[in-house]
Every structure is written in C-alpha cells, then in structure tokens.
Write a protein that holds these residues in place. Structure first.
Motif, PDB file in Angstrom:
ATOM      1  N   ASN A 109      61.185  15.574  -8.368  1.00 24.27           N
ATOM      2  CA  ASN A 109      60.066  15.921  -9.249  1.00 24.27           C
ATOM      3  C   ASN A 109      59.872  14.819 -10.270  1.00 24.27           C
ATOM      4  O   ASN A 109      60.355  14.915 -11.386  1.00 24.27           O
ATOM      5  CB  ASN A 109      60.326  17.242  -9.973  1.00 24.27           C
ATOM      6  N   SER A 110      59.180  13.780  -9.890  1.00 21.42           N
ATOM      7  CA  SER A 110      58.967  12.696 -10.846  1.00 21.42           C
ATOM      8  C   SER A 110      57.805  13.073 -11.767  1.00 21.42           C
ATOM      9  O   SER A 110      56.976  13.907 -11.419  1.00 21.42           O
ATOM     10  CB  SER A 110      58.711  11.391 -10.107  1.00 21.42           C
ATOM     11  N   PRO A 111      57.734  12.465 -12.954  1.00 21.24           N
ATOM     12  CA  PRO A 111      56.804  12.944 -13.977  1.00 21.24           C
ATOM     13  C   PRO A 111      55.338  13.013 -13.543  1.00 21.24           C
ATOM     14  O   PRO A 111      54.616  13.906 -13.954  1.00 21.24           O
ATOM     15  CB  PRO A 111      56.981  11.928 -15.106  1.00 21.24           C
ATOM     16  N   MET A 112      54.894  12.082 -12.732  1.00 20.17           N
ATOM     17  CA  MET A 112      53.482  12.089 -12.364  1.00 20.17           C
ATOM     18  C   MET A 112      53.270  12.489 -10.916  1.00 20.17           C
ATOM     19  O   MET A 112      52.224  12.219 -10.329  1.00 20.17           O
ATOM     20  CB  MET A 112      52.857  10.722 -12.618  1.00 20.17           C
ATOM     21  N   GLY A 113      54.257  13.089 -10.328  1.00 15.37           N
ATOM     22  CA  GLY A 113      54.080  13.632  -8.993  1.00 15.37           C
ATOM     23  C   GLY A 113      54.099  12.621  -7.862  1.00 15.37           C
ATOM     24  O   GLY A 113      53.711  12.940  -6.750  1.00 15.37           O
ATOM     25  N   ALA A 114      54.553  11.382  -8.134  1.00 10.45           N
ATOM     26  CA  ALA A 114      54.686  10.428  -7.033  1.00 10.45           C
ATOM     27  C   ALA A 114      55.872  10.834  -6.161  1.00 10.45           C
ATOM     28  O   ALA A 114      55.904  10.572  -4.972  1.00 10.45           O
ATOM     29  CB  ALA A 114      54.887   9.017  -7.570  1.00 10.45           C
ATOM     30  N   ASP A 115      56.858  11.489  -6.799  1.00  9.43           N
ATOM     31  CA  ASP A 115      58.064  11.947  -6.119  1.00  9.43           C
ATOM     32  C   ASP A 115      58.743  10.822  -5.349  1.00  9.43           C
ATOM     33  O   ASP A 115      59.191  10.985  -4.228  1.00  9.43           O
ATOM     34  CB  ASP A 115      57.767  13.157  -5.219  1.00  9.43           C
ATOM     35  N   LEU A 116      58.788   9.668  -6.006  1.00  3.81           N
ATOM     36  CA  LEU A 116      59.413   8.474  -5.446  1.00  3.81           C
ATOM     37  C   LEU A 116      60.613   8.115  -6.309  1.00  3.81           C
ATOM     38  O   LEU A 116      60.492   7.992  -7.521  1.00  3.81           O
ATOM     39  CB  LEU A 116      58.441   7.297  -5.548  1.00  3.81           C
ATOM     40  N   ALA A 117      61.775   7.954  -5.653  1.00  5.81           N
ATOM     41  CA  ALA A 117      62.946   7.498  -6.398  1.00  5.81           C
ATOM     42  C   ALA A 117      63.356   6.140  -5.858  1.00  5.81           C
ATOM     43  O   ALA A 117      63.210   5.871  -4.665  1.00  5.81           O
ATOM     44  CB  ALA A 117      64.082   8.499  -6.246  1.00  5.81           C
ATOM     45  N   ALA A 118      63.869   5.273  -6.730  1.00 10.19           N
ATOM     46  CA  ALA A 118      64.250   3.922  -6.315  1.00 10.19           C
ATOM     47  C   ALA A 118      65.771   3.782  -6.279  1.00 10.19           C
ATOM     48  O   ALA A 118      66.466   4.284  -7.158  1.00 10.19           O
ATOM     49  CB  ALA A 118      63.650   2.902  -7.277  1.00 10.19           C
ATOM     50  N   PHE A 119      66.266   3.125  -5.247  1.00  6.27           N
ATOM     51  CA  PHE A 119      67.707   2.919  -5.089  1.00  6.27           C
ATOM     52  C   PHE A 119      67.976   1.448  -4.803  1.00  6.27           C
ATOM     53  O   PHE A 119      67.133   0.748  -4.238  1.00  6.27           O
ATOM     54  CB  PHE A 119      68.227   3.761  -3.921  1.00  6.27           C
ATOM     55  N   SER A 120      69.204   1.016  -5.173  1.00  3.64           N
ATOM     56  CA  SER A 120      69.529  -0.389  -4.938  1.00  3.64           C
ATOM     57  C   SER A 120      70.069  -0.609  -3.530  1.00  3.64           C
ATOM     58  O   SER A 120      70.134  -1.743  -3.076  1.00  3.64           O
ATOM     59  CB  SER A 120      70.538  -0.873  -5.981  1.00  3.64           C
TER      60      SER A 120
ATOM     61  N   SER B 104      71.815  19.838 -13.423  1.00  2.77           N
ATOM     62  CA  SER B 104      72.077  19.072 -12.223  1.00  2.77           C
ATOM     63  C   SER B 104      71.213  17.824 -12.299  1.00  2.77           C
ATOM     64  O   SER B 104      70.110  17.859 -12.828  1.00  2.77           O
ATOM     65  CB  SER B 104      71.706  19.901 -11.000  1.00  2.77           C
ATOM     66  N   SER B 105      71.734  16.722 -11.779  1.00  3.76           N
ATOM     67  CA  SER B 105      70.909  15.518 -11.854  1.00  3.76           C
ATOM     68  C   SER B 105      69.856  15.542 -10.762  1.00  3.76           C
ATOM     69  O   SER B 105      68.917  14.777 -10.778  1.00  3.76           O
ATOM     70  CB  SER B 105      71.777  14.273 -11.738  1.00  3.76           C
ATOM     71  N   LEU B 106      70.016  16.434  -9.809  1.00  3.43           N
ATOM     72  CA  LEU B 106      69.132  16.390  -8.664  1.00  3.43           C
ATOM     73  C   LEU B 106      68.157  17.562  -8.609  1.00  3.43           C
ATOM     74  O   LEU B 106      67.022  17.428  -8.202  1.00  3.43           O
ATOM     75  CB  LEU B 106      69.986  16.378  -7.386  1.00  3.43           C
ATOM     76  N   TYR B 107      68.624  18.741  -9.044  1.00  2.00           N
ATOM     77  CA  TYR B 107      67.772  19.915  -8.953  1.00  2.00           C
ATOM     78  C   TYR B 107      67.377  20.384 -10.345  1.00  2.00           C
ATOM     79  O   TYR B 107      68.069  20.116 -11.319  1.00  2.00           O
ATOM     80  CB  TYR B 107      68.507  21.059  -8.254  1.00  2.00           C
TER      81      TYR B 107
END
Lengths: 148, 412
Positions: A109-120, B104-107
């Motif tokens: 649930n990202s703030p603007m609804g992109a629902d994109l998370a970034a990982f290294s 939770s960090s995820l939910y």
C-alpha cells in the motif's frame, strides 16, 4: 603558514567549494515533515519515497514513484536529473532507479497507489514477494516509466 | 395449510434459537471469547463480562453481536496481528477496550479489521496503542460510531491511520474521537460515505484524508492541531459543510488542502489560526460559500491551475494575507465577500462597498515569488506599496476583484 602551504590551502578550499557545488547526493528524507513536490502530501511511510536530483544538485522529494514520474512528465524538472528510490528493506537508504528491482503487488500500500516497492537485489524482492503470498509483477526502471 | 403452519413454526423456532445469549468471562459458561465464538451460531449475541482477554487474533466469521459489560479489555499483546478480524456480515461490536496492537512492516495491522463484508457496526469502543485503529477493507454499509481511538504517542510516523477505509461504499463515521495517528480518518477508493460530528486532534499528517474517493460528505467535524486539517485529493463531488479547522500551524501545514478536486462544495466552515486556511491546486467548479476565515497566515492560496470556482458570502477577518496566487485566476469569481482589509465606502447605503476590492496584495505576490521577503511583513514601506498598488494596480492581477464587497461581516 608559508606561501607554499597557503597556495595548497587555497587549492584545497577551491576544490572543496567546487565539489560542494557538484554535490548531487540524495537528501535524507525527514518523514513526518517533508512534503512531496508533486502531490504536496507529507511523507510518512518509510518504505516508500523517491528523489530526483538535478545536475546542479537540487533535490525534489516524492512520496511515491508515480509522483516522480508525473512530475517528470509535466516537465517540472528541465535539467537532466537522476532518480533514486527508497530501499523497501532499508529505511532511509536509496537505490539508483536504474539499478533497482521493483515489485508491483496489490499487497503493498504505497501512498499514491502505485504499489511499487524498490529492492537492491532480486533475492530481497523474492523474499518479500513470498511473504505477500506470491504474485505481483517484477519490473525494472524502463518498464516502470511506461506504466500508465 | 398444514404445510404452511409447519413452515411458520420452523421460522419461529429459527428466530427463537437466534436469540441465544452466550456469556463470556470468569465463572461464566465460556471462559474465553474464542470458545464462545466457536460455539455461537449466526444471530447469537455474545455478552462479555469485565476482565482482560489476551487471545491473540480473534476471527468473527459468523453474524453475531459482541457486547462488553463495563468495557472488557481485548489485549493484542503487541503481536503483529489484528486484534479482531470481522469477515461476516451483520456483525456488531459494542463497548470494548482494544489495546496493544502490534506493527508489521509488511501488513496493515489493526485493532479491528473488517474485510470483504457488509453491515458491520462498531460502537462505543475505545482503541489505544493500535497501529491502525479501525480498518475497513472492501466492505459496504459499515457504521463506526462513538468510538475513541488514540494512537501510541511515541511511535510517531510508524503509526497507521485511526479509521481507515479502503475500497468501500457507504461507510458512516459519526461522533468519534481520533488522535495520535498518521491520518485521523483515511478514505481511499471509498464512495458515498459520511463523516459527521467527529473530533480529530493531534494527528501526524492529516485529520481527514480523501484519496480517489468520490461522492462523500463530511459535516460538523472539528479538526485541531493536525499536520493539516483535511486533505482532499483526486476526488470529485465532495461536500464539506460546517466543519471547524484550527491550529494547523507550520511549514506545509494547511487547514484544508485541495488537490485535483472538482464539483464540490465548501460551505459554512470556520478556519481559525492555520498557517494557510485553504490551499487549492488543479481544482475546479467548487462553491466556497459562507465560510469564516479568522486569523490565518493565508486565508486562501489558489494556484493558477484552478478554474470556475466561486467564492461568495465568506468573511475574511484578521488574516495576514487574504489571497495568494501565482496566476490571474480570471476564470474564478469572487463576489459579496466581507474583507476586513477592504477600505471602501458605501454612499448609497446598500451594504455593498462602492469600490471593488482586490484581495491579492502586492506583497502577497512578492512573497509568493520570494518567500524570504516575508521578513518585511508589517514594514511601513510594504504597507505603503500595498496601498499604492490597490489604487493603481500594475503587478497584481487586474481582473481579480470582488466587485461587491460587503460592508459588514455576514452574520452567522
């Protein structure tokens, strides 16, 4: 201080000033205080955040990747600039957008609804993805840029 | 006929059995809430006696009513699970204290989570130190009434929202007290909902926050000392009536933040002591009527991307700036407002000033371009320039006028 030292010192000072001028490091986000340059929302979720850093070192902050993209598309940042994204697993540290692995998932649930998370890394992405019950899509930066 | 009678008696039996009451507590038939929930059938009512119940996550997947006597305490023990999860329709939960939710960090972990259901009523509960308080997800026809929701004070931005509705329809949020959360009340993709008579204080980000939520009404709420009182974003047909916005003070603090809003009403509200009472971006066809703006830094900041808005019958009293803008605002209308800064006269005594008022001062324009010049507020030179500019406008938008400024504040 003899003259040799002094000239060295001046060169050092000049170099320091020039380097400071070129300083294009990301700026630490102060969550709960800083405002998104696009949507004006206060940044609060430490999993998310992005910055555009212009060649002159000006930093624009965003609460979500799609705000950064909208800001770019609107031509708000004319200077050539690079993008960095907050690392989902390491709050407060950034990944270069073109090196990041993105997970797009309904469970985020990202703030603007992109629902994109970034990982290294892909491994870290996969671990979060399995915690979310699998599914979603893995994207790289060029594909993220093409999202509607 | 006989068949009808037997059918009727079956119906009667069914209703009779549905009235069963299950008692939970020390010395009661059921020692734990979990046992009572397992034994209950739809329609039952579960009465919980005083005490503290530490039962981890409790799932309510039957249509039952839970009522607490003298506020029994459901303690989540800080575990990263919801204290109550409701997935059945026609459930009511009344009179509980729900404490110690985990993070939770995820939910999104909540005190009470309502998921994929309808007609759930939550009344007279108190929720303390939960990450998210009450959380509705993909549900319809929910009622959240007379609850008190207080976030953990030292968690700051890791707290979730007090009342959260995501992908919902027709949620009623009435007379709740919400404090110490990220957003007091948050609606995302929630439609046709009403937010009435709540008191929302000291939340980190926004008191009330709409994202992509259309056709909602909020009325008679008080928003005090939140990062910003209310943020309405990317929504249309929102009615904002008779609310009180005060003491949102600081950089990036607003009474009301409007971003991409259209066809909405802002009527009868009071804005008092905010850095900026209303800031508007890309917002169109909004009626702003009969609002009072008192002692704000800026009463209105309207970006040039706003069109067809009508500002009428408002009172502007003791604000440092009435209006700031970065454009001409040609397509917006200001009419019949009372401006305490208007120095006008009324020869024909019709209550309307004979000289139009220009709400954007030269200094407001200057500050908009050069924020640091704010240092010169109250300087005599600025005062003089503002006067000169009002007489012969050169830099301020020349068509931005209130042609009929009221001579006296509109009575309320």
């Amino acid at each position: 201080m003899n003259s040799f030292d002094r000239s060295h010192f001046l060169v050092l000072v000049a170099a320091a000033l020039v380097l400071a001028g070129c300083n294009a490091d990301p700026k630490a986000i102060s969550y709960g205080r800083d405002e998104c340059a696009e949507c004006k929302m206060t940044l609060v979720d430490r999993h998310y955040g992005a910055e555009l850093i212009t060649s002159k070192g000006k930093v624009f902050m965003f609460d979500d990747v799609n705000c950064l993209l909208v800001f770019q598309k609107r031509g708000q940042s004319a200077k050539p600039s690079r993008a960095v994204i907050v690392d989902f697993n390491r709050r407060g540290s950034f990944i270069r957008a073109d090196e990041a692995y993105f997970l797009q998932h309904d469970g985020l649930n990202s703030p603007m609804g992109a629902d994109l998370a970034a990982f290294s890394s892909l491994a870290e992405l996969e671990s979060v993805r399995s915690q979310l019950g699998g599914g979603g899509a893995i994207l790289r930066w060029p594909e993220v840029g093409r999202l509607p | 006929m006989q068949r009808l009678v037997s059918l009727l008696s079956v119906c009667l039996l069914a209703t009779a059995s549905s009235a069963a009451e299950l008692h939970v507590g020390e010395g009661q038939p059921h020692a734990t809430l979990r046992a009572a929930l397992a034994a209950a059938v739809p329609g039952d009512s579960i009465v919980v006696h005083p005490g503290t119940y530490r039962e981890g996550n409790l799932l309510i997947d039957k249509s039952v009513t839970l009522s607490g006597i003298d506020r029994p305490r459901l303690d989540g023990g800080g575990a990263a699970v919801d204290v109550l999860t409701i997935t059945a329709p026609q459930v009511a939960v009344r009179g509980f204290d729900i404490v110690n939710g985990g993070i939770s960090s995820l939910y999104d972990v909540a005190g009470i989570k309502v998921a994929n259901t309808h007609h759930v009523t939550l009344e007279r509960n108190r929720l303390f130190d939960c990450s998210f308080g009450i959380y509705f997800s993909k549900s319809k026809d929910g009622v959240v009434r007379d609850n008190e929701i207080q976030g953990a004070p030292n968690r700051e931005e890791s707290n979730g929202n007090g009342i959260h509705a995501w992908s919902c329809e027709r949620i009623e949020v009435t007379r709740n007290e919400v404090s110490g959360h990220r957003d007091g009340i948050y609606l995302e993709f929630a439609t046709d909902s009403t937010i009435v008579g709540n008191r929302v204080v000291d939340n980190l980000r926004y008191g009330l926050h709409f994202m992509f939520s259309h056709g909602n009404l909020y009325r008679g709420n008080r928003f005090i000392r939140n990062g910003a009182g209310v943020a309405v974003m990317y929504s249309r047909e929102v009615r904002m009536l008779d609310n009180h916005f005060s003491d949102s003070w600081g950089n990036a603090s607003y009474g009301l933040l409007l971003k991409d809003i259209s066809d909405s009403q802002i009527i009868g509200n009071t804005f008092e002591g905010n850095s900026t009472a209303i800031t508007m971006q890309s917002s169109n066809r909004i009626r702003l009527e009969r609002n009072d703006f008192r002692k704000n830094g800026w009463a209105l900041q309207v970006q040039s991307s706003c069109n067809d808005n009508v500002f009428t019958g408002n009172n502007f009293l003791g604000n440092s700036f009435d209006l700031a803008t970065n454009g001409q605002l040609e397509l917006n209308r200001f009419d019949h407002n009372y401006w305490d800064k208007a120095e006008t006269y009324d020869l024909n005594r019709d209550g309307i000033g004979d000289v139009p008022y220009r709400p954007v001062s030269l200094f407001a324009m200057l500050v908009e371009r050069m924020p640091s010049s704010l240092l010169l507020l109250r300087s005599p030179l600025v005062h003089f320039l503002d006067h000169a500019e009002r007489v012969f406008p050169s830099l301020t938008p020349d068509r931005l006028i209130d042609a009929n400024p009221a001579m006296r504040p509109h009575p309320r």
